[in-house]
Design an enzyme around this catalytic site. Structure first.
Site: not given
Ligand code: NAD
Ligand code: UFG
Length: 337
Positions: A80, A291, A11, A148
């Site tokens: 990423f 949750r 993403y 995580y």
């Molecule tokens: P995503 O899952 O869409 O992207 C991660 C990518 O890494 C995917 O394309 C997946 O196929 C690849 N991948 C997973 N394991 C792998 C492996 N062992 N070897 C090679 N490739 C691998 O997630 P994203 O939302 O794009 O997140 C990217 C980064 O940002 C992640 O490290 C995630 O922890 C961090 N992050 C995401 C969020 C969020 O809410 N999306 C929030 C905070 C941090």
């Molecule tokens: N929520 C709902 N219904 C749903 C999903 C979420 O009510 O179906 C609520 C949750 O309780 C929370 C809010 O929406 O209050 C946001 O929840 P998310 O699951 O969208 O996001 P989180 O803040 O729980 O976590 C996300 C990512 C983590 C990241 C974090 C960073 O999942 O990986 O944001 O702040 F670390």
């Protein structure tokens, strides 16, 4: 520059890929496609008219990484690749320590062997855990409440130790708050495998009819409307944060940490009302218990990124939801549509 993007089909990675290509960089992507589709990269190539070198493989494969660094003259790495589902990490912590921590250690070893010392790492607001004092600054206490969050915190520690031990390293740790939205073309976006764990992707899939209703996890939090508050950040603002962080590292060494958030929180009910404005009809929802593991509120103080990088978000919740909806409506089944 030639940039090595791990997880570049995901993403956030796919949006960064697009902007790196638009900025004139060459990009090499490594992804195992465990949580993404090669179609994302094809679409980025279509949007930019540029070609991307793709290596399919695992971030934990040191031999493969050495091959990649031998083959390409890499200037900087944006890392990423990793696992990101909080609930899954509780059920299967080893996978998270293996991929997130083990994968990162393997990567920095290969970088050092190749003489590449510039790294931007995807960290998360989850490293702060459950905090009472808002907004969160980079010096707020770190108390991650899931495997995580702990795996990301451990990688941060490894990188800090590395920078302390060897002054050639130049590392930016970016703590993302809650990314949402999509590129304005609607061609790339978030395409979670299985049932979406996060609020906005789930709500958008309700809006396209893949699920009957949104379940709100708790309306008894100590917040103005009782639902959880988060700092939602447009993925394109997040991308800009990476580009300016990479520029900052160009002539500086050491370890640097920045929050990437807007500084503003929105409740679940505010998000639902925003989605209803965008789709122009009511979104079905019901209240359920909290949750496990969720916190009442979480938002960033983004002042350090503003001061050091000149970075500020420019897109609000409505634009984020409109862009996310364009992607979801045009691709109801994600990249399989
Ligand atoms: P995503 O899952 O869409 O992207 C991660 C990518 O890494 C995917 O394309 C997946 O196929 C690849 N991948 C997973 N394991 C792998 C492996 N062992 N070897 C090679 N490739 C691998 O997630 P994203 O939302 O794009 O997140 C990217 C980064 O940002 C992640 O490290 C995630 O922890 C961090 N992050 C995401 C969020 C969020 O809410 N999306 C929030 C905070 C941090
Ligand atoms: N929520 C709902 N219904 C749903 C999903 C979420 O009510 O179906 C609520 C949750 O309780 C929370 C809010 O929406 O209050 C946001 O929840 P998310 O699951 O969208 O996001 P989180 O803040 O729980 O976590 C996300 C990512 C983590 C990241 C974090 C960073 O999942 O990986 O944001 O702040 F670390």
């Amino acid at each position: 520059m030639t940039i090595f993007l791990t997880g570049g089909a995901g993403y956030i990675g796919s949006h960064v890929l697009l902007c790196c290509l638009e900025a004139g960089h060459k990009v090499v992507v490594l992804d195992d496609f465990s949580n993404s589709s090669p179609e994302a990269i094809t679409r980025v190539e279509e949007l930019t008219g540029e070609r991307v070198t793709i290596w399919r493989g695992d971030i934990r494969d040191g031999t493969l990484l050495r091959q990649i660094f031998d083959r390409h003259h890499i200037d900087a790495v944006l890392h990423f690749a990793g696992l990101k589902a909080v609930g899954e990490s509780v059920a299967d912590p080893l996978a998270y320590y293996d991929v997130n921590l083990g994968g990162s250690v393997t990567l920095v070893r290969a970088m050092a062997a190749a003489g590449v010392f510039r790294l931007v790492f995807s960290s998360t607001a989850a490293v702060y855990g459950d905090q009472v004092l808002m907004p969160l600054t980079e010096t707020s206490a770190l108390a991650p409440s899931s495997p995580y969050g702990r795996s990301k915190r451990m990688v941060e520690q490894v990188l800090a130790d590395l920078c302390a031990a060897d002054s050639r390293w130049s590392v930016a740790v970016l703590r993302y708050f809650n990314p949402a939205g999509a590129h304005s073309s609607g061609r790339i976006g978030e395409d979670p495998r299985g049932v979406p764990a996060n609020l906005i992707p789930y709500a958008m899939q309700v809006a396209v009819g893949r699920y009957p209703e949104l379940v709100i996890f708790g309306d008894d939090y100590p917040t103005p409307d009782g639902t959880g508050i988060r700092d939602y950040i447009h993925v394109m603002d997040l991308v800009q944060g990476h580009l300016v962080a990479m520029k900052y590292l160009a002539d500086r060494t050491g370890y640097h940490v920045w929050n990437l958030g807007t500084g503003r929180g929105h409740s679940v009910l505010e998000v639902i009302r925003g989605i209803e404005r965008v789709i122009n009809r009511p979104l079905p929802w019901r209240i359920a218990p909290r949750r496990p593991g969720d916190t009442a509120q979480c938002w960033a103080d983004p002042a350090r990124a503003a001061a050091d990088l000149g970075w500020r978000t420019s897109r609000g919740l409505d634009e984020m939801l409109a862009d996310h909806w364009r992607w979801q409506a045009q691709n109801p089944e994600g990249y399989l549509s």
